[in-house]
Design a protein around this motif. Structure first.
Motif, PDB file in Angstrom:
ATOM      1  N   ASP A   1       6.745   1.021   4.540  1.00 22.69           N
ATOM      2  CA  ASP A   1       5.671   1.076   3.525  1.00 22.69           C
ATOM      3  C   ASP A   1       6.271   1.159   2.358  1.00 22.69           C
ATOM      4  O   ASP A   1       5.577   0.229   1.303  1.00 22.69           O
ATOM      5  CB  ASP A   1       4.776   2.229   3.898  1.00 22.69           C
ATOM      6  CG  ASP A   1       4.221   2.105   5.176  1.00 22.69           C
ATOM      7  OD1 ASP A   1       4.059   1.027   5.688  1.00 22.69           O
ATOM      8  OD2 ASP A   1       3.639   3.280   5.509  1.00 22.69           O
ATOM      9  N   TYR A   2       7.213   1.651   2.034  1.00 26.56           N
ATOM     10  CA  TYR A   2       7.907   1.771   0.499  1.00 26.56           C
ATOM     11  C   TYR A   2       8.523   0.413  -0.010  1.00 26.56           C
ATOM     12  O   TYR A   2       8.037  -0.072  -0.920  1.00 26.56           O
ATOM     13  CB  TYR A   2       8.886   2.963   0.687  1.00 26.56           C
ATOM     14  CG  TYR A   2       9.754   3.081  -0.939  1.00 26.56           C
ATOM     15  CD1 TYR A   2       8.824   3.575  -1.983  1.00 26.56           C
ATOM     16  CD2 TYR A   2      11.070   2.931  -1.003  1.00 26.56           C
ATOM     17  CE1 TYR A   2       9.587   3.669  -3.078  1.00 26.56           C
ATOM     18  CE2 TYR A   2      11.614   2.908  -2.131  1.00 26.56           C
ATOM     19  CZ  TYR A   2      10.948   3.242  -3.188  1.00 26.56           C
ATOM     20  OH  TYR A   2      11.607   3.143  -4.436  1.00 26.56           O
ATOM     21  N   LEU A   3       9.166  -0.070   0.987  1.00 23.95           N
ATOM     22  CA  LEU A   3      10.091  -1.384   0.602  1.00 23.95           C
ATOM     23  C   LEU A   3       8.680  -2.683   0.305  1.00 23.95           C
ATOM     24  O   LEU A   3       8.768  -3.390  -0.741  1.00 23.95           O
ATOM     25  CB  LEU A   3      10.850  -2.020   1.524  1.00 23.95           C
ATOM     26  CG  LEU A   3      12.120  -0.938   1.723  1.00 23.95           C
ATOM     27  CD1 LEU A   3      12.852  -1.656   3.031  1.00 23.95           C
ATOM     28  CD2 LEU A   3      13.004  -0.960   0.583  1.00 23.95           C
ATOM     29  N   TYR A   4       7.761  -2.631   1.179  1.00 24.72           N
ATOM     30  CA  TYR A   4       6.847  -3.631   1.083  1.00 24.72           C
ATOM     31  C   TYR A   4       5.889  -3.341  -0.339  1.00 24.72           C
ATOM     32  O   TYR A   4       5.110  -4.086  -0.617  1.00 24.72           O
ATOM     33  CB  TYR A   4       5.871  -3.744   2.454  1.00 24.72           C
ATOM     34  CG  TYR A   4       6.843  -4.488   3.396  1.00 24.72           C
ATOM     35  CD1 TYR A   4       7.225  -5.771   3.085  1.00 24.72           C
ATOM     36  CD2 TYR A   4       7.214  -3.752   4.639  1.00 24.72           C
ATOM     37  CE1 TYR A   4       7.913  -6.301   4.278  1.00 24.72           C
ATOM     38  CE2 TYR A   4       7.755  -4.488   5.526  1.00 24.72           C
ATOM     39  CZ  TYR A   4       8.421  -5.757   5.302  1.00 24.72           C
ATOM     40  OH  TYR A   4       8.816  -6.289   6.323  1.00 24.72           O
ATOM     41  N   SER A   5       5.784  -2.135  -0.803  1.00 26.98           N
ATOM     42  CA  SER A   5       5.353  -1.731  -1.810  1.00 26.98           C
ATOM     43  C   SER A   5       5.900  -2.141  -3.019  1.00 26.98           C
ATOM     44  O   SER A   5       5.370  -2.552  -4.197  1.00 26.98           O
ATOM     45  CB  SER A   5       4.770  -0.227  -2.032  1.00 26.98           C
ATOM     46  OG  SER A   5       5.940   0.308  -2.435  1.00 26.98           O
ATOM     47  N   LEU A   6       7.183  -2.477  -3.099  1.00 31.70           N
ATOM     48  CA  LEU A   6       7.978  -2.810  -3.964  1.00 31.70           C
ATOM     49  C   LEU A   6       8.067  -4.545  -4.117  1.00 31.70           C
ATOM     50  O   LEU A   6       8.267  -4.930  -5.192  1.00 31.70           O
ATOM     51  CB  LEU A   6       9.370  -2.079  -4.171  1.00 31.70           C
ATOM     52  CG  LEU A   6       9.260  -0.650  -4.444  1.00 31.70           C
ATOM     53  CD1 LEU A   6      10.664  -0.011  -4.020  1.00 31.70           C
ATOM     54  CD2 LEU A   6       8.778  -0.506  -5.605  1.00 31.70           C
ATOM     55  N   TYR A   7       8.550  -4.974  -2.791  1.00 34.80           N
ATOM     56  CA  TYR A   7       9.077  -6.514  -2.989  1.00 34.80           C
ATOM     57  C   TYR A   7       7.936  -7.221  -1.881  1.00 34.80           C
ATOM     58  O   TYR A   7       7.484  -6.548  -0.804  1.00 34.80           O
ATOM     59  CB  TYR A   7      10.194  -6.317  -2.238  1.00 34.80           C
ATOM     60  CG  TYR A   7      11.192  -5.207  -3.061  1.00 34.80           C
ATOM     61  CD1 TYR A   7      11.458  -5.918  -4.382  1.00 34.80           C
ATOM     62  CD2 TYR A   7      11.707  -4.179  -2.685  1.00 34.80           C
ATOM     63  CE1 TYR A   7      12.333  -5.187  -5.314  1.00 34.80           C
ATOM     64  CE2 TYR A   7      12.231  -3.434  -3.446  1.00 34.80           C
ATOM     65  CZ  TYR A   7      12.805  -3.875  -4.728  1.00 34.80           C
ATOM     66  OH  TYR A   7      13.788  -3.032  -5.562  1.00 34.80           O
ATOM     67  N   PRO A   8       8.111  -8.550  -2.177  1.00 37.72           N
ATOM     68  CA  PRO A   8       7.113  -9.307  -1.102  1.00 37.72           C
ATOM     69  C   PRO A   8       8.130  -9.507   0.187  1.00 37.72           C
ATOM     70  O   PRO A   8       9.144  -9.129   0.285  1.00 37.72           O
ATOM     71  CB  PRO A   8       7.189 -10.860  -1.873  1.00 37.72           C
ATOM     72  CG  PRO A   8       8.447 -10.589  -2.879  1.00 37.72           C
ATOM     73  CD  PRO A   8       8.687  -9.289  -3.140  1.00 37.72           C
ATOM     74  N   PRO A   9       7.316  -9.959   0.996  1.00 36.87           N
ATOM     75  CA  PRO A   9       7.945  -9.691   2.629  1.00 36.87           C
ATOM     76  C   PRO A   9       9.312 -10.693   2.696  1.00 36.87           C
ATOM     77  O   PRO A   9      10.146 -10.151   3.276  1.00 36.87           O
ATOM     78  CB  PRO A   9       6.697 -10.084   3.534  1.00 36.87           C
ATOM     79  CG  PRO A   9       5.490  -9.793   2.689  1.00 36.87           C
ATOM     80  CD  PRO A   9       5.866  -9.889   1.229  1.00 36.87           C
ATOM     81  N   GLU A  10       9.322 -11.737   2.085  1.00 34.95           N
ATOM     82  CA  GLU A  10      10.152 -12.531   2.020  1.00 34.95           C
ATOM     83  C   GLU A  10      11.565 -11.913   1.639  1.00 34.95           C
ATOM     84  O   GLU A  10      12.573 -12.340   1.539  1.00 34.95           O
ATOM     85  CB  GLU A  10      10.054 -14.057   1.750  1.00 34.95           C
ATOM     86  CG  GLU A  10       9.515 -14.034   0.202  1.00 34.95           C
ATOM     87  CD  GLU A  10       8.335 -13.739  -0.150  1.00 34.95           C
ATOM     88  OE1 GLU A  10       7.951 -14.115  -1.405  1.00 34.95           O
ATOM     89  OE2 GLU A  10       7.585 -13.307   0.639  1.00 34.95           O
TER      90      GLU A  10
ATOM     91  N   PRO B   1      16.394  -4.118  -7.061  1.00 32.55           N
ATOM     92  CA  PRO B   1      16.728  -3.799  -8.465  1.00 32.55           C
ATOM     93  C   PRO B   1      15.771  -2.618  -9.074  1.00 32.55           C
ATOM     94  O   PRO B   1      16.144  -2.139  -9.882  1.00 32.55           O
ATOM     95  CB  PRO B   1      16.690  -5.189  -9.186  1.00 32.55           C
ATOM     96  CG  PRO B   1      15.603  -6.093  -8.327  1.00 32.55           C
ATOM     97  CD  PRO B   1      15.791  -5.496  -7.088  1.00 32.55           C
ATOM     98  N   THR B   2      14.454  -2.329  -8.407  1.00 29.28           N
ATOM     99  CA  THR B   2      13.697  -1.459  -8.972  1.00 29.28           C
ATOM    100  C   THR B   2      13.907  -0.048  -8.114  1.00 29.28           C
ATOM    101  O   THR B   2      12.942   0.802  -8.040  1.00 29.28           O
ATOM    102  CB  THR B   2      12.237  -2.118  -8.475  1.00 29.28           C
ATOM    103  OG1 THR B   2      12.020  -2.143  -7.103  1.00 29.28           O
ATOM    104  CG2 THR B   2      12.058  -3.079  -9.302  1.00 29.28           C
ATOM    105  N   MET B   3      15.055   0.055  -7.579  1.00 26.00           N
ATOM    106  CA  MET B   3      15.531   1.373  -6.969  1.00 26.00           C
ATOM    107  C   MET B   3      16.360   2.143  -7.715  1.00 26.00           C
ATOM    108  O   MET B   3      17.786   2.037  -7.185  1.00 26.00           O
ATOM    109  CB  MET B   3      15.782   1.421  -5.517  1.00 26.00           C
ATOM    110  CG  MET B   3      14.601   0.596  -4.890  1.00 26.00           C
ATOM    111  SD  MET B   3      14.973  -0.252  -3.119  1.00 26.00           S
ATOM    112  CE  MET B   3      15.369   1.273  -2.161  1.00 26.00           C
TER     113      MET B   3
END
Length: 151
Positions: free
Chosen positions: A22-31, A114-116
C-alpha cells in the motif's frame, strides 16, 4: 525486539507485506514497484526475517535477502510506522547480511525509491553506496540502486 528467521507465509507477515505494498503503490506507479510476492519469498535462496515485539509476539517489521551466486539482494524491507526509530530496520538488515555471509555472500545490492529519504539515509549509514542498475532492473529516475561490500 526479537529478529528471527521465519516463513513469509503466515497471516501477520501477509499483513506487513500488504502495508508495504500500500505504501509503495501510494508513491510509485505499478511498473516501478519491483516487489516479490509470497511465493517468490518462499524460494530456497531467500532468507526472510521478522522483527517481533517480545511481549506480544506481534510482527513489527520484515525483510528478505535473495542470495544469488553474484550478490545478495535486500528485498521487502519494512517496519511499521509505530515501531520505527528503535533500530529494527538496522537489526533486520544486519541479521540478513550475516545469514547471507554465512552462505558465502560478500556483496549486497538493493533497489529503493528516491522519495524515501529515511530509507536512503539508513542504507547509507549502513555502508551502502549509490551505483547503477543491476540484474534485470532498468535505469529509471524512480529507482535508486545501492551496493555494499563486506570487509
Amino acid at each position: 525486539m526479537q529478529v528471527t528467521f521465519e516463513t513469509p507465509d503466515q497471516p501477520d507477515v501477509h499483513a506487513l507485506i500488504a502495508e508495504l505494498d500500500d505504501y509503495l503503490y501510494s508513491l510509485y506507479p505499478p511498473e516501478n514497484v519491483y516487489a516479490l510476492d509470497i511465493a517468490s519469498l518462499l524460494a530456497p535462496n531467500v532468507v526472510f526475517a521478522v522483527a517481533r515485539d517480545p511481549s506480544s509476539g506481534s510482527a513489527l517489521g520484515c525483510a528478505a535477502v535473495v542470495v544469488t551466486p553474484e550478490y545478495g539482494e535486500i528485498k521487502r524491507m519494512y517496519v511499521r510506522p509505530a515501531a520505527r526509530g528503535k533500530g529494527l530496520a538496522r537489526r533486520l538488515i544486519s541479521t540478513l547480511e550475516e545469514a547471507a555471509a554465512a552462505r558465502g555472500c560478500s556483496v549486497f545490492m538493493l533497489e529503493t525509491g528516491p522519495t524515501m529519504p529515511e530509507a536512503l539515509a539508513l542504507y547509507e549509514r549502513m555502508g551502502y553506496r549509490h551505483r547503477g542498475a543491476f540484474g534485470d532492473y532498468p535505469e529509471d529516475p524512480l529507482s535508486v540502486f545501492m551496493q555494499k561490500e563486506l570487509a
